[in-house]
Design an enzyme around this catalytic site. Structure first.
Site, PDB file in Angstrom:
ATOM      1  N   SER A   1       0.849  -1.197   0.000  1.00 28.62           N
ATOM      2  CA  SER A   1       0.000   0.000   0.000  1.00 28.62           C
ATOM      3  C   SER A   1       0.886   1.251   0.000  1.00 28.62           C
ATOM      4  O   SER A   1       1.629   1.457  -0.967  1.00 28.62           O
ATOM      5  CB  SER A   1      -0.952  -0.053   1.194  1.00 28.62           C
ATOM      6  OG  SER A   1      -1.949   0.923   1.075  1.00 28.62           O
TER       7      SER A   1
ATOM      8  N   HIS B   1      -4.162  -1.035  -4.188  1.00 28.81           N
ATOM      9  CA  HIS B   1      -5.594  -1.330  -4.016  1.00 28.81           C
ATOM     10  C   HIS B   1      -6.300  -1.065  -5.342  1.00 28.81           C
ATOM     11  O   HIS B   1      -7.400  -0.508  -5.379  1.00 28.81           O
ATOM     12  CB  HIS B   1      -6.218  -0.441  -2.926  1.00 28.81           C
ATOM     13  CG  HIS B   1      -5.576  -0.539  -1.585  1.00 28.81           C
ATOM     14  ND1 HIS B   1      -5.843  -1.562  -0.694  1.00 28.81           N
ATOM     15  CD2 HIS B   1      -4.652   0.256  -0.980  1.00 28.81           C
ATOM     16  CE1 HIS B   1      -5.130  -1.377   0.422  1.00 28.81           C
ATOM     17  NE2 HIS B   1      -4.398  -0.297   0.265  1.00 28.81           N
TER      18      HIS B   1
ATOM     19  N   GLU C   1      -4.941  -5.717  -4.585  1.00 34.32           N
ATOM     20  CA  GLU C   1      -4.691  -6.216  -3.229  1.00 34.32           C
ATOM     21  C   GLU C   1      -4.217  -7.670  -3.263  1.00 34.32           C
ATOM     22  O   GLU C   1      -4.530  -8.415  -4.191  1.00 34.32           O
ATOM     23  CB  GLU C   1      -5.965  -6.088  -2.392  1.00 34.32           C
ATOM     24  CG  GLU C   1      -6.331  -4.634  -2.132  1.00 34.32           C
ATOM     25  CD  GLU C   1      -7.531  -4.456  -1.217  1.00 34.32           C
ATOM     26  OE1 GLU C   1      -8.190  -5.459  -0.882  1.00 34.32           O
ATOM     27  OE2 GLU C   1      -7.808  -3.295  -0.849  1.00 34.32           O
TER      28      GLU C   1
END
Lengths: 311, 311
Positions: free
Chosen positions: B127, B169, B196
């Site tokens: 992330s 994401h 993800e």
């Protein structure tokens, strides 16, 4: 000559800035338009026709009527066919595209829509009414950016838009994945995703965009994919897809699969400055020709004369 | 030789199928790994280091320690720098990438991460910890499929991954739009979107995909765009972008910007059938050579002998 197709991505503005529907009404003949609203896809009652009737009336078209076959038997009714044959515009509402295609495809009613298109009437539709226009129709399937095997189903559409697959609510429902899945499995199709309150207007091989959002085109001509062997619901390989995101005003050649040059927008202030600069240059050229002196000398001479000019 | 980079799209599986983290631990040296967990981006307390400590231990790496500069002054602390210098792997957690880059970029700590990469240690992050690895970093911005002017902000990342912009994401937060906006404004960047529980593992100019989802690559080399003149938050024109969606197992040449051929997977049953067919053909060729007769005659002769063979 075939008429224009309005492929609308759903949720088109009906109140404040009805750009898309205004263009549809104009294309259908404005105050002379006779518009057939086909609400077969919708689960709503007569209200849906009333809504479009009111909007089209506000936009200048007073002759608007609902034509609603509810099953394939009704889609053979000559009275309904005659209403389509009399229309200058056919508008298919949103709802369930499988219901719409299941009722009208391959029936006299469906043929009447084809005839309308070929005789130059405008045929349009929103959401389900957009999907059904393509030869290969997204039936249903979830959203998501990543294409996955089996994530969506394809059924046969009316085929007014040949060699294409249309998806709608494209941005709002995140439908990159399912459109990519379809073109990965069928690389001779051109994928067309239309945002809400946006239309792809297709006429004579050219797609023009109007409305608030964008039209996304996925051209898989050169795709490398594993769609023939991907298992279950695995993410698909889809390499080498040409992507075009086209906002309002863009035009796209569907045969050549490329953007057409913009008509050219010019900033008025920039244009004024350019005009002034050109006038200066012409005067300078005249002075040089007349005086047979170097531009530098001339500029100095003019500066001494006190010309208050700025760059 | 520089070490591999693990660019992880967030929410990597830590319990059931920790494919991505297992590969990270193996690349860092397995049981000999010394892994520095950098949780600077996270708003969580020491628990986040404990979680990764437990996962990495379960995957065989026992020497795991947190290294957490909280401001630029601490990012100059030689004790923290020494810990990075001693690591065989550096793992940056999720959280706020602007905080992470704001604290470590251009500090001795940031330089230590660079040094680790160059001496062959594995550097990874999830992330926020993925975004920061690229030269140009998505700072923040909303989701949505359609690129719009001003929808996202770019800041400087660590630049381990040069000439790229990474988003994470990717599928789950519908980030086509913001990645397209960035490459439309900066067409020399390669856009890399990571789903993800998925990693782009970059090593020696090759990007390999591992994990559950896909890595999406947007190559704007040949883009036509109106990004220099689009107003306010208008949808952007982005025509001619090469799109690659790469599931696990795919490899991509970052310099040539193209898919590398697959190692080749073969269906065992198909391989067995192919082997049998080849043996038959060889025998047939021998028979023809020996008997100096036509293949048809030979086949008939063998059929008469009653060979119970099927196609």
């Amino acid at each position: 000559m075939s008429g224009p197709l309005f492929v609308i991505g759903g949720a088109e503005d009906k109140l404040r800035r009805p750009t898309v529907l205004r263009e549809f009404v104009e294309a259908a003949g404005g105050e002379h338009a006779r518009i057939a609203v086909v609400p077969t896809a919708s689960s709503l009652g007569p209200e849906i026709v009333e809504v479009y009737g009111a909007v089209f009336a506000k936009l200048g078209a007073l002759d608007v009527f609902g034509v609603r076959p509810e099953d394939r038997a009704q889609a053979g009714d000559p009275a309904l066919v005659a209403q389509i044959d009399a229309a200058t515009g056919v508008f298919m509402t949103g709802g369930n595209q499988l219901k719409l295609s299941g009722v009208v495809s391959g029936t006299p009613f469906g043929e009447a829509i084809w005839r309308a298109h070929r005789r130059g009437a405008v045929v349009g539709g929103t959401s389900a009414g957009a999907s059904i226009q393509s030869s290969h129709m997204v039936a249903f399937g979830p959203g998501g950016s990543t294409p996955k095997q089996r994530m969506t189903q394809v059924a046969a559409g009316l085929g007014l838009l040949e060699g294409c697959v249309v998806d709608q609510h494209f941005e709002q429902r995140n439908r990159y994945g399912r459109l990519l899945m379809i073109v990965a499995q069928s690389p001779h199709l051109l994928g067309i995703g239309v945002d809400e309150d946006t239309a792809a207007v297709v006429h004579e091989g050219t797609l023009r965009v109007t409305g608030r959002g964008a039209v996304t085109i996925l051209d898989p001509s050169a795709i490398v994919t594993n769609a023939h062997e991907a298992r279950r619901n695995a993410p698909l390989l889809a390499s080498g897809v040409q992507l075009h995101v086209l906002p309002a005003g863009s035009t796209f050649d569907l045969a050549e699969r490329r953007l057409l040059p913009a008509a050219g927008t010019t900033d008025p202030r920039e244009a004024a400055e350019l005009g002034a600069a050109n006038r200066d240059l012409r005067r300078l050229a005249r002075d040089i020709a007349a005086g047979d002196v170097s531009p530098t000398t001339l500029r100095r001479r003019r500066a001494r004369r006190g010309a208050a000019e700025h760059d």
